[in-house]
Every structure is written in C-alpha cells, then in structure tokens.
Design an enzyme around this catalytic site. Structure first.
Site, PDB file in Angstrom:
ATOM      1  N   HIS A 269       0.858  -1.195   0.000  1.00 38.51           N
ATOM      2  CA  HIS A 269       0.000   0.000   0.000  1.00 38.51           C
ATOM      3  C   HIS A 269       0.891   1.242   0.000  1.00 38.51           C
ATOM      4  CE1 HIS A 269      -3.399   2.458   0.497  1.00 38.51           C
ATOM      5  NE2 HIS A 269      -3.783   2.166   1.725  1.00 38.51           N
ATOM      6  N   HIS A 308      -2.563  -1.606 -11.298  1.00 36.63           N
ATOM      7  CA  HIS A 308      -3.397  -1.124 -10.201  1.00 36.63           C
ATOM      8  C   HIS A 308      -4.659  -1.958 -10.163  1.00 36.63           C
ATOM      9  CE1 HIS A 308      -5.733   1.639  -7.684  1.00 36.63           C
ATOM     10  NE2 HIS A 308      -4.570   2.129  -7.310  1.00 36.63           N
ATOM     11  N   ASP A 364       2.670   5.586  -7.645  1.00 35.53           N
ATOM     12  CA  ASP A 364       3.952   5.351  -6.989  1.00 35.53           C
ATOM     13  C   ASP A 364       5.142   5.339  -7.940  1.00 35.53           C
ATOM     14  OD1 ASP A 364       3.052   5.055  -4.320  1.00 35.53           O
ATOM     15  OD2 ASP A 364       2.137   3.165  -4.908  1.00 35.53           O
TER      16      ASP A 364
END
Ligand code: ACO
Length: 443
Positions: A269, A308, A364
């Site tokens: 996460h 994702h 990210d």
C-alpha cells in the site's frame, strides 16, 4: 418488454427461483440468505476474500473510473484541483463536501493551524522509541496515543466533537511526522510555525536548523502541495477500509486512524514507491532496461509502480506527478533514476505483455523519485502519504458514523476446519510426528 431492476436466480439444488432487487448496480449480499436448501440452513453467502467485488458502503466523497483513468473528489477532477487548489482547500472540500468561500477557507486554515501543536508528553513518548525506529511505526504509535490525550473524542455521535477531532488530526499529523523524522536523526524537535503554509510549516519542522525563521523554497512547497492533493483520498482503499472497519466498533477516531496508518505501512500500500526506488537503483542504467523488462515478463519480479487493482488505464495521478517531477528537478537537480523510469515506461507501454494486461504507471511510479530528489529517506515515503490521507480518512469516518445503514463490521467465514472432536488428556496425545494426520504447523 418491460425491464425490471432485479436479478432472478435459480438454485439448482432445490429448483427454487428468487428475485433479488438491484440497486445502484448491486444486489445486497444479505438478500442471498433467503436461499436455503433446508430450514436449518443459514443461507447462501457471497465469498469475496479481498473484497474485490463487494461494495461496503455508499459514499459521496471520491469517484474513480478505473477504465477511463478518472479520479474526482466531490465531483471535481483531480487534474483541476492539482493545478488550481492547495492542500488545505482540497481537504476542506473532501471533509465538508463543497469548496469554501474566502471567509470559510480562512476560518478553516485558522482552525487547523491552532491545532498544530502537540502535548509536550508526546515528545517524551517519542523519546521512548529506539534510535533506529521506523518513522511510520512511530506514527502508528503516536496517533494511537493521541486518543489518551483527548478522551472527549469518544463522543463520536456529537457533530462538534467530530469537527474538533478532524481539525486536530489534520493539524497534528505533520507535527507527529516531523517529530518522528527528527527523532531518527537525533535532532531537536522543531515546533510548528503557523505563519507558514501547511506544507511550508511541515518543511520547516523537518528541516529547520539554527536559522531564526525557516523559509521554504516556493517550488518545493508547491510540489508538496500537489503531492498532498493527489494523496488526499482514494475511496475504499486498504487503509480506508481498515479505518472504517476499526471505527465501526465506535472507537474514537484517533484509534481508528492509527489502524489506517498501520494498514498504510504495508509494502503493498504505502510502501510501493520505496520498492520502485529499489528497483530503479538495481536496474542502474537505461541500457539495462530491456533486460529488466524481459525478467518481469518471465515472472521474475514485478515492474514496481505499474498496474493497479482499479485503474486499467494510466493512473491520472501518475501523469500529474511526472510533470511535478521536472518542476522539483529545477530546484534539486535531476534525480538520475528518472531516465531509467522513463525508459521503462516507454518500453512497457509498447510491449504487448503490459498493454494486454492493462498495466500502466500508477501513482507510486514517479512519487518516490520526487521524494528522493527532495532529500527524503525512503522510510519517510509512507509518512508523506499518511499526512494528506488524514483528510480523506476523516471524511470517510464522518460519513460512516452518520450512515444509518452501517453497523459493526463483522464478515462471515467459510469454516473448513475440524469436525467436533473430544478433548484428549495430554498424556494420551500422540506426538505430532507420530500422528497419521500430522500437518505442517501454520505458525
Ligand atoms: N509487473 C509485471 N506483471 C504484472 C504487474 C507488474 N507490476 N502487475 C500485474 N502484473 C500481471 C500479473 O502477473 C498478472 O499476469 P497473469 O494474468 O499472466 O497472471 C496480471 O498482470 C494481473 O495481475 P494481478 O496481480 O492479478 O492484478 P491485481 O489487480 O491483483 O494487482 C497490483 C494490482 C497489486 C497493484 C499489481 O499490479 C502489482 O503488484 N503492481 C506492482 C506493485 C505496485 O506498484 N503497487 C502500488 C499500487 S498503487 C497504491 O497502492 C497506492
């Protein structure tokens, strides 16, 4: 033929038919319980181990269309907010549902900044951690500890109390985060400077040395505002789901947010951008990218920062972050890892393996590169996520508390363990290795 908003199912075990209402594109899993093979059957359940296809709430806060790459807070596209808003205004929008007018924004800023100080005992609490404690671990502990400083927070059904705890948490998170960082460096804690912006003050508490007043670099301050806006909420992600589950017991919000911070601590996460930095460093140069891509395709590791659960298109946050990276490099100098990242993205987006699986850069992929260029150690990356996500958590918490359909979260299970058996006195138990049914221990 007239259409009905229902689903008709036939139970082939009994031949019985059931008509289940469809509301907002969903059936209520509780409606399945009427489907039984016998009167003592407790009814059919849905099995969804990671809640991949179960809505657990109705929410008005954040909208995501993963196929189209759309993210909106309260209806406003993330691109517009990132370009035109600042973090505190976006936090107001997320928490209260509307953009503020000038007067309300000023009041909101005041109400947040007067809560940026923490009780002096928090410093003592921080001092109890070992010198090498992870700042995210310290954040989990100190956010949880806040509940002991504010017993009034137990009044979760009181609007004024909810408002107060929301302001306190949004106001104090940067202070706790900065204290955790200074602790890891053995540097004295810096108290908040409420003349500065939310991010400017955070930079001051992190970086101020002997100067009387810290002046944040405006480009870095703005970059952090953008990153904070992008991370403010993301509907029912792992940490928000954790927050809702913990808060469903009607515990105070500090304890619930501590649970959310703990969920965010995990590498799947809040820690994925750290994994991206490690991967880029290991690849080492643009020339070695094709070789790395070959490995990822062969299943030897994953292209971190790609893919994702929800976005099956370019993550809209990744696009904005990529742009922000160059604005940061103007000040900090280029992070050489960006060239490797760009080459990875270029090759992956032309490669059938990634295209056919709809694997695109996620938030990210570039955020770690920016944080590293700004001088943050990787251990601070999830902390930088937790600070802005606090506004999302508090909005989701308030929404849950006010939702008459919500109850204590208590999922069902499918029991696959032993049938009833009689207790065996210890002297009569066979040694595990001698038992015919000996299984490897689970823990
Ligand atoms: N690199 C290579 N292959 C991948 C990647 C990747 N990054 N991500 C998914 N795949 C492949 C899988 O191997 C699988 O292939 P297969 O169908 O041949 O078996 C297929 O794509 C589907 O993958 P799943 O794991 O089923 O997808 P899921 O939706 O469960 O996972 C996740 C999403 C966890 C984000 C995954 O894409 C991943 O591990 N990415 C890298 C880690 C990462 O960047 N995490 C950050 C997420 S964003 C956030 O949390 C803020």
């Amino acid at each position: 033929m007239a259409t009905r908003e229902t689903l008709t199912v036939t139970d082939n075990r009994t031949g019985k038919q059931y008509e289940l209402p469809i509301e907002n594109g969903a059936i209520r899993t509780a409606d399945l319980r009427q489907i039984k093979v016998s009167p003592d059957d407790s009814g059919l359940m849905g099995y969804d181990p990671a809640l991949t296809n179960s809505a657990t709430c109705k929410s008005k806060i954040t909208f995501i269309d993963g196929d189209k790459g759309i993210l909106r807070y309260r209806g406003y596209p993330i691109e517009e907010l990132a370009a035109k808003s600042n973090y505190l205004e976006t936090a107001y929008l997320i928490v209260k549902g509307e953009l503020p007018d000038e007067r309300h924004l000023e009041m909101w800023k005041y109400n947040i900044t007067i809560h940026s100080m923490v009780h002096e005992n928090i410093k003592k609490f921080m001092d109890g951690f070992r010198y090498d404690a992870h700042p995210m671990g310290m954040l989990v502990g100190t956010v949880g500890a806040l509940s002991t400083f504010y017993p009034d927070a137990a009044n979760i059904n009181d609007l004024e109390s909810r408002r107060l705890q929301t302001r306190r948490l949004i106001g104090k998170l940067p202070t706790l985060a900065a204290f955790a960082y200074r602790r890891t460096l053995g540097l004295p804690y810096v108290y908040p400077d409420n003349d500065l912006s939310y991010t400017g003050n955070f930079l001051s508490m992190l970086l101020k040395m002997t100067e009387l007043k810290y002046q944040p670099n405006p480009a870095l301050e703005r970059a952090l505002e953008v990153l904070f806006i992008l991370h403010a909420d993301h509907e029912q992600n792992c940490s928000t789901n954790a927050l809702r589950a913990v808060a469903s017991s009607q515990v105070d919000p500090y304890s619930a947010v501590a649970g959310a911070v703990a969920a965010l601590y995990g590498p799947l996460h809040g820690g994925a951008n750290e994994a991206v930095i490690r991967m880029l460093t290991e690849i080492g140069s643009k020339e070695r990218v094709p070789e790395a891509i070959k490995k990822f395709k062969a299943g030897e590791g994953r292209l971190m920062g790609f893919g994702h659960r929800v976005y099956k298109n370019y993550d809209p946050r990744a696009k904005i972050i990529k742009q922000t990276a160059y604005e940061v490099f103007e000040v900090t100098g280029k992070n050489p890892l960006i060239d490797i990242a760009l080459e990875l993205e270029r090759i992956a987006l032309e490669d059938d393996y990634f295209v056919s699986r709809k694997l695109y850069p996620n938030v990210d992929f570039y955020s770690g590169i920016i944080y590293q260029a700004m001088g943050f150690p990787v251990t601070m990356f999830p902390v930088l996520f937790a600070i802005p996500r606090t506004s999302g958590w508090m909005a989701q918490w308030a929404e849950m508390v006010r939702d008459p359909e919500q109850k204590i979260v208590r999922p069902r299970q499918i029991f696959i363990g032993e049938a009833p058996r009689a207790y065996i006195p210890i002297a009569q138990r066979p040694a595990p290795s001698m038992r015919e049914d000996a299984v490897s221990p689970e823990i």
